[in-house]
Design an enzyme around this catalytic site. Structure first.
Site, PDB file in Angstrom:
ATOM      1  NE  ARG A 125      -2.830  16.768  21.256  1.00 41.59           N
ATOM      2  CZ  ARG A 125      -3.126  15.709  20.514  1.00 41.59           C
ATOM      3  NH1 ARG A 125      -2.238  15.238  19.665  1.00 41.59           N
ATOM      4  NH2 ARG A 125      -4.285  15.116  20.629  1.00 41.59           N
ATOM      5  CE  LYS A 147       3.109  36.354  31.076  1.00 36.42           C
ATOM      6  NZ  LYS A 147       2.700  37.550  31.844  1.00 36.42           N
ATOM      7  CD  GLU A 189       3.752  46.661  28.599  1.00 33.34           C
ATOM      8  OE1 GLU A 189       4.567  46.404  29.505  1.00 33.34           O
ATOM      9  OE2 GLU A 189       2.604  46.172  28.564  1.00 33.34           O
ATOM     10  CE  LYS A 225       8.536  39.634  28.245  1.00 38.40           C
ATOM     11  NZ  LYS A 225       7.292  39.996  27.616  1.00 38.40           N
ATOM     12  CD  GLU A 235       3.138  35.931  34.953  1.00 36.97           C
ATOM     13  OE1 GLU A 235       3.374  36.342  33.803  1.00 36.97           O
ATOM     14  OE2 GLU A 235       2.094  36.166  35.563  1.00 36.97           O
ATOM     15  NE  ARG A 239       6.962  36.128  31.312  1.00 35.40           N
ATOM     16  CZ  ARG A 239       6.911  35.542  30.131  1.00 35.40           C
ATOM     17  NH1 ARG A 239       7.391  34.313  30.000  1.00 35.40           N
ATOM     18  NH2 ARG A 239       6.418  36.157  29.080  1.00 35.40           N
ATOM     19  CG  ASN A 243       2.172  40.544  35.298  1.00 36.18           C
ATOM     20  OD1 ASN A 243       2.221  40.589  34.063  1.00 36.18           O
ATOM     21  ND2 ASN A 243       2.121  39.404  35.963  1.00 36.18           N
ATOM     22  CG  HIS A 246       0.439  44.594  33.116  1.00 36.09           C
ATOM     23  ND1 HIS A 246       1.533  45.433  33.163  1.00 36.09           N
ATOM     24  CD2 HIS A 246       0.383  44.136  31.838  1.00 36.09           C
ATOM     25  CE1 HIS A 246       2.107  45.461  31.970  1.00 36.09           C
ATOM     26  NE2 HIS A 246       1.433  44.685  31.149  1.00 36.09           N
ATOM     27  CG  HIS A 250      -4.791  43.393  32.549  1.00 37.24           C
ATOM     28  ND1 HIS A 250      -4.257  42.160  32.860  1.00 37.24           N
ATOM     29  CD2 HIS A 250      -4.089  43.841  31.487  1.00 37.24           C
ATOM     30  CE1 HIS A 250      -3.262  41.892  32.020  1.00 37.24           C
ATOM     31  NE2 HIS A 250      -3.138  42.897  31.187  1.00 37.24           N
ATOM     32  CG  HIS A 262      -1.777  46.370  27.053  1.00 32.38           C
ATOM     33  ND1 HIS A 262      -2.369  45.772  28.146  1.00 32.38           N
ATOM     34  CD2 HIS A 262      -0.446  46.106  27.155  1.00 32.38           C
ATOM     35  CE1 HIS A 262      -1.442  45.168  28.868  1.00 32.38           C
ATOM     36  NE2 HIS A 262      -0.263  45.352  28.294  1.00 32.38           N
TER      37      HIS A 262
HETATM   38  N1  GLY Z   1       4.234  41.093  29.389  1.00 34.95           N
HETATM   39  C1  GLY Z   1       4.636  40.450  30.562  1.00 34.95           C
HETATM   40  C2  GLY Z   1       5.319  39.143  30.336  1.00 34.95           C
HETATM   41  O1  GLY Z   1       5.626  38.792  29.200  1.00 34.95           O
HETATM   42  O2  GLY Z   1       5.550  38.439  31.292  1.00 34.95           O
END
Ligand code: GLY
Length: 357
Positions: A125, A147, A189, A225, A235, A239, A243, A246, A250, A262
């Protein structure tokens, strides 16, 4: 004399520091001492491309600082970002009897960071994870913010967890040997960050600054960031701006069977959404031409051959969908973006506008 280490604090729960500089992998043992005090066991998770380059250096440094290390190497590539690889790592951690006082280290690019991070989040966990990014993409984005995810048959990053790392050590020397297309993948990015928040950073990418000053660029991307993640760790709001590019990106990855990397997909996604936003009158000033030129200067694509309908179908499986709506990230001008919620049914027309614009 080597460059000083740039240290960026990230005030999440728990807090941690991102250290950026040359030669950090060879000193990772002593640099991790504060965040993960020795002695303990460190499972170093890496892939078959990165392992031969840096695993020995990392293990030697960790052992020299009093850690016991155990390596786990999985096949390199986005195709490994799945439940089978996760299961292999979890079984390995269990067979090795790692305990909650031990640690996982992710040595590699975005896929390794996701796999090792998700395994650390699930195992017992949750045990500590340190991120040792070796690609530009993982340095500027994926190693920071906690993430972690794997891809499912239905789409990208659909199963995962938030686990803030205990520390991030970004060794900029690793960037010197990256194949050009892998470097370009990370540039996407980084350029995204410039479009999001900082016209002067974006200007660096238009003028070759990324290759000339990678540590400066990484530090600026990470600092931005870090602020976003501190304000919105899970998020729920701001946040989601990260994206940018994205949703379509994606979809391009999924339509290509994950053969488009990516960053390349995000670059194309960014160019498409910028053209769409401009064509639909959602921008404050023209942005699409400048973004496309910058992407091209950094050897990145600005479009895709996949049709709008196929992309919209793939995008509608995305996490960014909520009920019948999907939230897009729209560049208003260079350095400022906004969230825009649209009905999923409008997505094909928006993507078509971006492909045709
Ligand atoms: N790559 C986007 C984030 O970490 O929110």
């Amino acid at each position: 004399m080597s460059d000083p280490i740039r240290r960026i604090p990230v005030s999440t729960s728990p807090p941690y520091t991102v250290s950026i500089g040359g030669g950090l992998l060879g000193r990772c043992g002593s640099l991790l001492a504060e965040a993960v005090p020795a002695p303990c066991r460190v499972a170093v998770i890496t892939d078959s491309a990165v392992g031969p380059l840096y695993l020995e250096t990392v293990q030697e440094s960790l052992k020299g600082a009093g850690y016991d290390t155990i390596p786990y190497v999985f096949p390199a590539g986005e195709g490994s970002k799945n439940i089978e690889t996760l299961s292999g790592i979890l079984e390995f951690l269990a067979e090795e009897r790692l305990t909650r006082t031990d640690c996982v280290a992710a040595l590699g690019g975005g896929v390794t960071g996701d796999m090792a991070g998700f395994a650390a989040a699930c195992y017992l966990r949750g045990i500590r994870c340190v991120q040792l990014p070796t690609t530009l993409l993982s340095a500027v984005d994926s190693s920071v913010g906690g993430k972690t995810a794997i891809d499912l048959q239905a789409g990208k990053n659909l199963a995962g967890a938030f686990l803030q790392p205990a520390a991030v050590l970004c060794d900029t020397d690793c960037l010197k040997t990256l194949p050009p297309d892998v470097f370009a993948d990370g540039a996407a990015e980084a350029i995204k960050t410039g479009v999001l928040c900082d016209e002067s950073l974006f200007g660096l990418f238009e003028n070759g600054g990324l290759a000339a000053e990678p540590a400066e660029v990484i530090a600026r991307c990470v600092a931005y960031k870090a602020g976003v993640v501190e304000r919105d760790e899970r998020e729920q709001g701001e946040r989601r701006l990260l994206n940018l590019g994205h949703t379509v990106g994606h979809a391009i990855e999924a339509c290509s069977g994950y053969t488009v990397p990516h960053g390349h997909a995000v670059a194309a996604g960014m160019a498409v959404i910028a053209r769409a936003a401009e064509a639909l009158g959602w921008t404050e000033e023209p942005v699409a031409g400048r973004i496309a030129r910058c992407l091209e200067q950094n050897s990145l694509p600005t479009g895709t051959a996949f049709p709008a309908e196929a992309l919209a179908r793939a995008a509608s499986a995305d996490k960014k969908r909520a009920g019948g709506d999907i939230t897009l990230v729209i560049p208003k001008r260079i350095g400022l973006c906004a969230l825009k919620k649209i009905p999923v049914g409008q997505l094909p027309a928006v993507i078509r506008a971006g492909l045709e614009g």
